[in-house]
Design an enzyme around this catalytic site. Structure first.
Site, mmCIF file in Angstrom:
data_model
loop_
_atom_site.group_PDB
_atom_site.id
_atom_site.type_symbol
_atom_site.label_atom_id
_atom_site.label_comp_id
_atom_site.label_asym_id
_atom_site.label_seq_id
_atom_site.Cartn_x
_atom_site.Cartn_y
_atom_site.Cartn_z
ATOM 1 N N ASP A 1 -28.800 -37.671 -3.445
ATOM 2 C CA ASP A 1 -29.290 -36.715 -4.442
ATOM 3 C C ASP A 1 -30.723 -37.054 -4.888
ATOM 4 O OD1 ASP A 1 -28.068 -34.492 -5.561
ATOM 5 O OD2 ASP A 1 -26.616 -35.671 -6.696
ATOM 6 N N GLU B 1 -31.957 -30.445 -10.467
ATOM 7 C CA GLU B 1 -30.756 -30.928 -11.144
ATOM 8 C C GLU B 1 -30.902 -32.345 -11.712
ATOM 9 O OE1 GLU B 1 -27.122 -30.681 -8.837
ATOM 10 O OE2 GLU B 1 -25.947 -30.843 -10.687
ATOM 11 N N ASP C 1 -31.429 -27.578 -5.912
ATOM 12 C CA ASP C 1 -30.246 -28.436 -5.963
ATOM 13 C C ASP C 1 -30.401 -29.404 -4.801
ATOM 14 O OD1 ASP C 1 -27.867 -29.698 -6.251
ATOM 15 O OD2 ASP C 1 -26.722 -27.875 -6.666
ATOM 16 N N ILE D 1 -28.565 -31.839 -3.683
ATOM 17 C CA ILE D 1 -27.326 -31.743 -2.888
ATOM 18 C C ILE D 1 -26.357 -30.884 -3.676
ATOM 19 C CG2 ILE D 1 -25.307 -32.869 -1.896
ATOM 20 C CD1 ILE D 1 -26.869 -35.232 -1.274
ATOM 21 N N ASP D 2 -26.134 -29.693 -3.182
ATOM 22 C CA ASP D 2 -25.127 -28.816 -3.781
ATOM 23 C C ASP D 2 -23.822 -29.107 -3.037
ATOM 24 O OD1 ASP D 2 -23.990 -26.749 -5.236
ATOM 25 O OD2 ASP D 2 -24.509 -25.264 -3.720
ATOM 26 N N THR E 1 -21.577 -31.932 -4.025
ATOM 27 C CA THR E 1 -21.543 -33.403 -3.878
ATOM 28 C C THR E 1 -20.160 -33.876 -3.419
ATOM 29 O OG1 THR E 1 -21.112 -33.542 -6.247
ATOM 30 C CG2 THR E 1 -23.375 -33.865 -5.549
ATOM 31 N N ASP F 1 -27.634 -23.584 -8.582
ATOM 32 C CA ASP F 1 -26.405 -23.359 -7.811
ATOM 33 C C ASP F 1 -26.313 -21.938 -7.279
ATOM 34 O OD1 ASP F 1 -25.202 -25.855 -7.891
ATOM 35 O OD2 ASP F 1 -24.287 -25.496 -9.851
HETATM 36 P P1 AMP Z 1 -18.787 -25.233 -5.339
HETATM 37 O O1 AMP Z 1 -18.618 -26.229 -4.250
HETATM 38 O O2 AMP Z 1 -19.056 -23.849 -4.855
HETATM 39 O O3 AMP Z 1 -17.695 -25.276 -6.358
HETATM 40 O O4 AMP Z 1 -20.149 -25.536 -6.076
HETATM 41 C C1 AMP Z 1 -20.473 -26.795 -6.521
HETATM 42 C C2 AMP Z 1 -21.154 -26.636 -7.853
HETATM 43 O O5 AMP Z 1 -20.206 -26.263 -8.837
HETATM 44 C C3 AMP Z 1 -21.756 -27.912 -8.364
HETATM 45 O O6 AMP Z 1 -23.101 -27.989 -7.992
HETATM 46 C C4 AMP Z 1 -21.601 -27.830 -9.857
HETATM 47 O O7 AMP Z 1 -22.851 -27.615 -10.474
HETATM 48 C C5 AMP Z 1 -20.740 -26.624 -10.088
HETATM 49 N N1 AMP Z 1 -19.677 -26.876 -11.069
HETATM 50 C C6 AMP Z 1 -19.363 -28.024 -11.693
HETATM 51 N N2 AMP Z 1 -18.351 -27.837 -12.577
HETATM 52 C C7 AMP Z 1 -18.018 -26.545 -12.528
HETATM 53 C C8 AMP Z 1 -17.056 -25.728 -13.212
HETATM 54 N N3 AMP Z 1 -16.224 -26.222 -14.128
HETATM 55 N N4 AMP Z 1 -17.004 -24.415 -12.905
HETATM 56 C C9 AMP Z 1 -17.824 -23.894 -11.975
HETATM 57 N N5 AMP Z 1 -18.738 -24.627 -11.278
HETATM 58 C C10 AMP Z 1 -18.856 -25.926 -11.558
HETATM 59 MG MG MG Z 2 -24.835 -27.756 -7.148
#
Ligand code: AMP
Ligand code: MG
Length: 338
Positions: free
Chosen positions: A57, A80, A131, A133-134, A136, A281
């Site tokens: 990251d 981020e 981001d 690393i989206d 993680t 994101d």
């Molecule tokens: P995904 O893999 O599509 O769920 O996306 C990952 C992203 O979800 C991460 O970068 C976080 O910023 C975000 N994230 C973290 N917690 C939550 C939550 N409670 N609801 C929705 N998204 C979240």
């Molecule tokens: Mg992300």
């Protein structure tokens, strides 16, 4: 003209300075984090040890911020991470700096932290959002993750890139394959090429599925990031037959743009009903999708508003689609009270 009304032989202008920067910066960062994944993630790693993603990251953000400062020194970056904790953690900082030196040989501990902190930029009429690393959790599992970068001007994404090392042809789950680089500019379409060897570019187009019962739903892999029970209710209300596909990160937008999924849902989890999406994101993925012919809104049908700060405070959740299914999906969301 082809059947979509597009000029044949047309190609995104990768000589455009912003598009060229986004493509190169995301490519370099994605290759670096992929290297870190290969070098640091081993079977011996315990489940709780997040050090590889922490290092990756920071290294990704330092590299993109450094490159931005070289090419567009006056541009703001909203990203981020920040380096406050890293400055106090010598061991991690040494690792991060070591990896950043693969790309920037004269990087020092101090310069790496300073580059990371360029990500604290302010949100004005023109800024980049990153981001590093989206996804993680996907990175640690060896599944999907993405480096995501977008340029926002007057509240609208204008240029964006996604680097997805474990995705081939923008849709195939393929760890060990060539990876995908997705690049887009407003009114220029969304295109993909190999991350390892970006030579030829293929245009991405959303699917033509208009029958809700045939829809393929994409959702977060992590159940805590969405509302699994409500997704089931939604699928029943739409008459959807197939099981939703679980995928981490904005790789979902690449898959949707490539026509290999039809709907993407980010419902609010019961534990975090007040959660608001972060701009990094959604910004890159939303432009990739729109330029492939798709549509994105929040769960009430409102357009995403990128002028509200680091979070999308005027929007609740996300609905993204191939456009054809958008109205039916909004109706179903209304029926189930999502
Ligand atoms: P995904 O893999 O599509 O769920 O996306 C990952 C992203 O979800 C991460 O970068 C976080 O910023 C975000 N994230 C973290 N917690 C939550 C939550 N409670 N609801 C929705 N998204 C979240
Ligand atoms: Mg992300």
């Amino acid at each position: 003209m082809n059947p979509h009304g597009e000029k044949v032989g047309y190609m995104i202008n990768i000589e455009n300075p912003e598009i060229n920067f986004a493509l190169n910066a995301v490519r370099q960062a994605a290759l670096l984090v992929h290297l870190i994944q290969r070098e640091m993630i081993s079977p011996a790693l315990t489940k709780e040890d997040r050090s590889p993603v922490t290092v990756a990251d920071f290294a990704s953000q330092a590299l993109v911020a450094y490159l931005l400062q070289q090419i567009f020194p006056d541009d703001m970056l909203v990203a981020e991470e920040d380096a406050t904790e890293l400055r106090a953690n010598q061991h991690t900082l040494e690792k991060v700096t070591g990896f950043v030196r693969h790309q920037i040989p004269n990087a020092t501990h101090e310069s790496v932290c300073d580059w990371i902190d360029l990500g604290n930029g302010s949100i004005g009429s023109r800024f980049w959002t990153l981001d590093p690393i989206d996804g993680t959790k996907g990175f640690l599992r060896g599944d999907q993750y993405a480096v995501a970068l977008a340029l926002i001007i007057d509240g609208e994404a204008q240029v964006a890139a996604l680097g997805c090392p474990n995705l081939s042809d923008a849709y195939r789950l393929d760890p060990g394959g060539p990876g995908s680089l997705v690049i887009t500019g407003r009114d220029q379409g969304s295109w993909t090429t190999e991350l390892d060897n970006p030579k030829s570019f293929q245009r991405l187009r959303v699917s033509s599925v208009s029958d809700p019962s045939q829809a393929r739903i994409l959702r977060s892999f992590e159940s805590g990031h969405t509302n699994v029970g409500q997704i089931d209710h939604f699928a029943t209300a739409m008459g959807v037959q197939a099981e939703p596909v679980r995928l981490d990160s904005q790789a979902k937008y690449a898959v949707l743009a490539a026509g290999k999924g039809d709907l993407l849902l980010r419902l609010l989890s019961a534990q975090r009903p007040d959660y608001r999406e972060k701009i990094w994101d959604q910004a890159a993925g939303s432009l990739v999708l729109e330029e492939a012919g798709g549509k994105i809104s929040d769960l009430g049908g409102k357009p995403l508003d990128f002028t509200t700060g680091r979070s999308l405070t005027s929007n609740r959740g996300i609905l993204a689609s191939n456009t054809l299914l958008h109205s039916a999906a909004l109706r179903a969301l209304g029926e189930i009270g999502a």
